[in-house]
Design an enzyme around this catalytic site. Structure first.
Site, short mmCIF file in Angstrom:
data_model
loop_
_atom_site.label_atom_id
_atom_site.label_comp_id
_atom_site.label_asym_id
_atom_site.label_seq_id
_atom_site.Cartn_x
_atom_site.Cartn_y
_atom_site.Cartn_z
N LYS A 202 -6.70 7.00 3.64
CA LYS A 202 -5.83 8.16 3.38
C LYS A 202 -6.68 9.41 3.18
O LYS A 202 -7.91 9.32 3.05
CB LYS A 202 -4.94 7.90 2.16
CG LYS A 202 -4.41 6.48 2.03
CD LYS A 202 -3.57 5.98 3.22
CE LYS A 202 -3.08 4.55 2.94
NZ LYS A 202 -2.40 3.88 4.04
C1 PLP Z 1 -1.77 2.42 3.26
C2 PLP Z 1 -0.32 2.13 3.22
C3 PLP Z 1 0.25 1.30 2.24
C4 PLP Z 1 -0.57 0.47 1.29
O1 PLP Z 1 -1.42 1.17 0.48
P1 PLP Z 1 -2.54 0.37 -0.36
O2 PLP Z 1 -3.00 1.41 -1.33
O3 PLP Z 1 -3.59 -0.02 0.64
O4 PLP Z 1 -1.90 -0.79 -0.99
C5 PLP Z 1 1.62 1.16 2.21
N1 PLP Z 1 2.41 1.78 3.09
C6 PLP Z 1 1.91 2.57 4.07
C7 PLP Z 1 2.83 3.26 5.01
C8 PLP Z 1 0.52 2.75 4.17
O5 PLP Z 1 0.03 3.50 5.16
#
Ligand code: PLP
Length: 371
Positions: free
Chosen positions: A181
């Site tokens: 992210k």
């Molecule tokens: C990255 C992501 C998640 C999960 O996030 P984590 O912090 O890795 O558990 C959930 N939903 C979407 C759409 C994502 O891109």
């Protein structure tokens, strides 16, 4: 990760206080301020955030939760982890987000049947790749039935529509700080909400059921250990200070790609307003004829030093959900197409215009070679 990030983590290590302390609180305050939410509750990752959002709403065995077909698996997995069943709906061809028409049709069908009507407990729109789903239309469909909306805003910290931030449209919003992210805490997640009672519930749920309001320790429910460490919190506080800068550079990269791709046979993101997309990923669609050779396109680009990947996942066509729901190709025709055609191009702060021009010219060469 820059020098101030490293220093913040080192300082925290030296402080001797490592888990869910002052640094986590500071990080929560920053996210609350940015989003405008009344409460921000940090947890160990966004999957935990989504899980707790569902548990806090009381979702459990036999319930139904509507999710889009095209997302990272967490969105559907957390529903099943509560004992509920994910109901998939198709997505929009241009934004890859939950289709308002598909949601409308699915809700209508579920609500016509008394049994299923009583079991629909939430809708989870996803702001795919950092672009906001059509929250006003989704809320307009859910509100008459009193169905709460949880935003999977994992990729969308900082995106907004009409100055209202992603994560603050629904009853609860969940963000991720995974390294994929825009800003990161290594692993990390946060839930935002304006509802004080839900925030208290989330704080107890993340910490073994400990009542955060009580003066002496009191355990009010069976909770999890989904706490964030202060190392992560410290990293989050310095990362948050860079968010605006990072998002601006990603938007610049996206605008350059759009210019470079205009007039080609590659479809690229065209958000209706600049605020609504933070480009966690820059995902284009290969021409239909080339899609079956996407793996070869990725290899050919890699041979030229360009790293690309697929978009995200067609959840009902992954083995577990496909077998469970007996889903077939054609059940979600738009997700079928996007899942086959999507290609993620490099986007990061520091990517130069020359490098982007090279990515696009190489991509177009490779695509024409495979056409
Ligand atoms: C990255 C992501 C998640 C999960 O996030 P984590 O912090 O890795 O558990 C959930 N939903 C979407 C759409 C994502 O891109």
């Amino acid at each position: 990760i820059e020098e101030d990030d490293i220093q913040a983590v080192v300082d925290t290590l030296k402080s001797g206080f490592l888990v869910q302390g002052k640094r986590v609180q500071q990080f929560e305050a920053q996210v609350a301020e940015l989003t405008g939410a009344s409460h921000a509750v940090a947890v160990s990752n966004c999957t935990a955030a989504l899980h707790l959002a569902l548990v806090a709403l009381g979702i459990s065995y036999g319930d139904l939760v509507i999710v889009p077909a095209y997302s990272w698996l967490s969105t559907a997995n957390v529903v099943e982890l509560c004992g509920a069943t994910p109901i998939f709906v198709d997505v929009e061809p241009d934004t890859f987000n939950m289709s308002v028409d598909a949601l409308k049709g699915k809700l209508k069908a579920l609500m016509e049947d008394a049994d299923s009507a009583s079991r629909v407990k939430a809708v989870i729109p996803v702001h795919v790749f950092g672009q906001m789903a059509k929250m006003d239309a989704i809320l307009a469909l859910c509100t008459p039935y009193n169905i709460p909306v949880i935003e999977d805003a994992a990729c969308a910290l900082g995106s907004a529509v009409a100055q209202k931030q992603a994560g603050t449209w629904g009853t609860l919003g969940c963000f991720s700080f995974h390294p994929r992210k825009a800003i990161t805490t290594g692993e990390g997640g946060i839930v935002v909400t304006d509802d004080q009672a839900l925030a208290n519930q989330l704080r107890a749920l993340r910490n073994h059921g400990l009542d955060a309001e009580s003066a002496s320790p009191d355990f009010v429910l069976a909770g999890y250990n989904y706490r964030m460490t202060d190392l992560q919190g410290a990293l989050g506080t310095t990362q948050m200070q860079k968010l605006e800068r990072i998002l601006a550079s990603r938007r610049t990269c996206a605008a350059r790609y759009a210019e470079l791709l205009t007039g080609s046979d590659i479809a690229f993101p065209q958000p209706t307003n600049r605020e609504a997309h933070v480009f966690q990923s820059y995902v284009v669609l290969l021409p239909l004829a080339v899609a079956p050779r996407r793996a070869d396109v990725i290899t050919a680009l890699r041979d030229k030093g360009i790293q690309t990947t697929i978009g995200t996942y067609h959840m009902p066509m992954t083995r577990h959900f496909r077998e469970q729901g007996n889903y077939q190709t054609g059940d979600f025709p738009i997700a079928d197409q996007i899942a086959a055609q999507a290609l993620t191009l490099p986007v990061y702060e520091g990517l130069s215009l020359e490098e982007q021009a090279f990515v696009v010219s190489t991509l177009l060469d490779v695509v024409h070679q495979f056409s």
